[in-house]
Structure formats: structure tokens, C-alpha cells
Design a protein around this motif. Structure first.
Motif, PDB file in Angstrom:
ATOM      1  N   ALA A  13       0.833  -1.198   0.000  1.00 56.96           N
ATOM      2  CA  ALA A  13       0.000   0.000   0.000  1.00 56.96           C
ATOM      3  C   ALA A  13       0.870   1.252   0.000  1.00 56.96           C
ATOM      4  O   ALA A  13       0.591   2.224  -0.712  1.00 56.96           O
ATOM      5  CB  ALA A  13      -0.930  -0.001   1.217  1.00 56.96           C
ATOM      6  N   ASP A  45      -2.989   1.745   7.431  1.00 55.90           N
ATOM      7  CA  ASP A  45      -3.026   1.653   5.971  1.00 55.90           C
ATOM      8  C   ASP A  45      -3.897   2.746   5.343  1.00 55.90           C
ATOM      9  O   ASP A  45      -3.763   3.036   4.149  1.00 55.90           O
ATOM     10  CB  ASP A  45      -3.577   0.293   5.530  1.00 55.90           C
ATOM     11  N   ILE A  49      -4.144   4.671   1.424  1.00 56.52           N
ATOM     12  CA  ILE A  49      -5.320   4.551   0.562  1.00 56.52           C
ATOM     13  C   ILE A  49      -5.860   5.938   0.205  1.00 56.52           C
ATOM     14  O   ILE A  49      -6.230   6.205  -0.941  1.00 56.52           O
ATOM     15  CB  ILE A  49      -6.391   3.686   1.245  1.00 56.52           C
ATOM     16  N   GLY A  64      -7.233   3.034  -5.247  1.00 58.98           N
ATOM     17  CA  GLY A  64      -7.506   3.541  -3.908  1.00 58.98           C
ATOM     18  C   GLY A  64      -8.942   3.310  -3.489  1.00 58.98           C
ATOM     19  O   GLY A  64      -9.224   2.925  -2.349  1.00 58.98           O
ATOM     20  N   LEU A  67      -9.512  -0.423  -2.742  1.00 56.61           N
ATOM     21  CA  LEU A  67      -8.929  -0.775  -1.448  1.00 56.61           C
ATOM     22  C   LEU A  67      -9.722  -0.158  -0.301  1.00 56.61           C
ATOM     23  O   LEU A  67      -9.881  -0.769   0.764  1.00 56.61           O
ATOM     24  CB  LEU A  67      -7.471  -0.330  -1.391  1.00 56.61           C
ATOM     25  N   ALA A  68     -10.223   1.040  -0.521  1.00 53.51           N
ATOM     26  CA  ALA A  68     -11.022   1.700   0.521  1.00 53.51           C
ATOM     27  C   ALA A  68     -12.267   0.895   0.846  1.00 53.51           C
ATOM     28  O   ALA A  68     -12.651   0.761   2.018  1.00 53.51           O
ATOM     29  CB  ALA A  68     -11.399   3.108   0.070  1.00 53.51           C
TER      30      ALA A  68
END
Length: 204
Positions: A13, A45, A49, A64, A67-68
């Protein structure tokens, strides 16, 4: 199986957040992101992100957002994500990035009023120039209207985000005002509007 984020996941990340353009082709990056989404993210993390969402590169923005959506299963990231999401919708947005944003908003329970207000201002507008090119049709603006409708069905007293998107829903349903628009949504879906309003009032 969900793995707990360890050093390597955290470093991945951080590495992506350090890039200004996608470090690999679309397909390779997409597979990598899917692998990362199997990890259990932690609070440390979230800043990485958020940085991805803030990038100018559409592929990194999309990464992003994807992943969020995974991270918010485990961490309350509303405060950290609000500002980059607001900046993301302050200008026209790549359709594939918007597609991932719709997924995030549909999944999240956070209000994100300013994000909805930004989306309402740019509704239906396409960005200039080249963006993500894939051989599949998507219609994220149609999907975001469905998110607006889903939010409306849970709302007896509209809040800022609802009032921001109300003109879009009014155009969609040929109505004027919150309650008539909500009734039109319910009728189109085959629901008893009065019964639905009664149930909403019991929850207030």
C-alpha cells in the motif's frame, strides 16, 4: 480466507501511494489490487489509501477506491477518506473511477454529504481527454442514481446529501419536492408508499 495485514501488505500500500502513475499495466495492476483486497487492513493503511484516491492517475484513483471499500470493513475510515473523496468529485471523473466510487458509496454507511454534493454538481459530465479504456460497457451515472434512490427510501427527513441530489431524482421521476419524489420511486418499485412512510415514521 482473509489474511491479517502484515509487513508486506502494508509495504505494498505504501509503495502504490508513492507512485504518481500506475507502476504496471491495467490488467496486472488490477490483479494485484484484487490480491491486496484479500488482506485485512488496519488504521495505519488508511493514509496510503487516501493518498491513492488523491492521485491524478485514474488507475491509481480506482485502486484507492477499491482498497477503501475493503478497508472500511475493518476500520472506521470516514474522517480520513472524506477530504480526498471530496477532491475527487470536485472535477469530472473517469467513468471507471466513478464505477468504483459507486461501489464504495453503496457499501458504506457513512453520509459523505460533501461527496454527494460534489457528484450532483458534475452529474453526467465526462472528463476531457483519455482515461481508462476497457472493452466493457458501464453506466456509472445510472448506478449512482440507483444509490440516490436507495438512500431516499431510508429517509423520511432529507439531509444535505439528499437535497443535493433531489433535482436529479426529480428529473428522473418528473416530480417536484421530496415526498412526491419518494412516492414516485416507491410506486415505480411496486411498493405501497403510505405503508412505507408509516414504517419510516416508526423508526424516527
Amino acid at each position: 480466507m482473509v489474511w491479517k495485514v502484515a509487513g508486506p501488505g502494508h509495504r505494498c500500500a505504501a509503495y502504490l501511494a508513492s507512485c504518481e502513475t500506475a507502476p504496471s499495466s491495467d490488467g496486472v495492476l488490477g490483479e494485484w489490487i484484487e490480491t491486496l483486497r484479500a488482506l485485512r487492513f488496519g488504521a495505519d493503511d488508511i493514509p496510503f489509501i487516501a493518498q491513492l484516491i488523491d492521485k491524478r492517475d485514474a488507475l491509481l484513483q480506482e485502486a484507492g477506491l477499491r482498497l477503501a471499500r475493503t478497508a472500511i470493513r475493518y476500520v472506521d475510515a470516514t474522517a480520513a477518506l472524506a477530504a480526498p473523496l471530496e477532491r475527487l468529485v470536485s472535477n469530472e471523473i473517469d467513468p471507471w473511477v466513478l464505477e468504483s466510487l459507486v461501489d464504495l458509496l453503496a457499501y458504506s454507511q457513512a453520509p459523505f454529504d460533501a461527496v454527494y454534493e460534489g457528484l450532483a454538481r458534475i452529474h453526467g459530465r465526462a472528463p476531457k481527454g483519455f482515461g481508462i479504456a476497457r472493452n466493457r460497457h458501464i453506466d456509472p451515472w445510472r448506478r449512482i442514481v440507483q444509490v440516490y434512490e436507495a438512500n431516499a427510501l431510508q429517509t423520511l427527513r432529507p439531509r444535505a446529501r439528499d437535497m443535493a441530489v433531489l433535482p436529479i431524482l426529480e428529473r428522473e421521476h418528473g416530480t417536484r419536492g421530496w415526498e412526491p419524489t419518494l412516492r414516485a420511486i416507491l410506486v415505480r418499485m411496486g411498493y405501497d408508499a403510505d405503508l412505507h412512510f408509516q414504517r419510516l415514521r416508526t423508526l424516527v
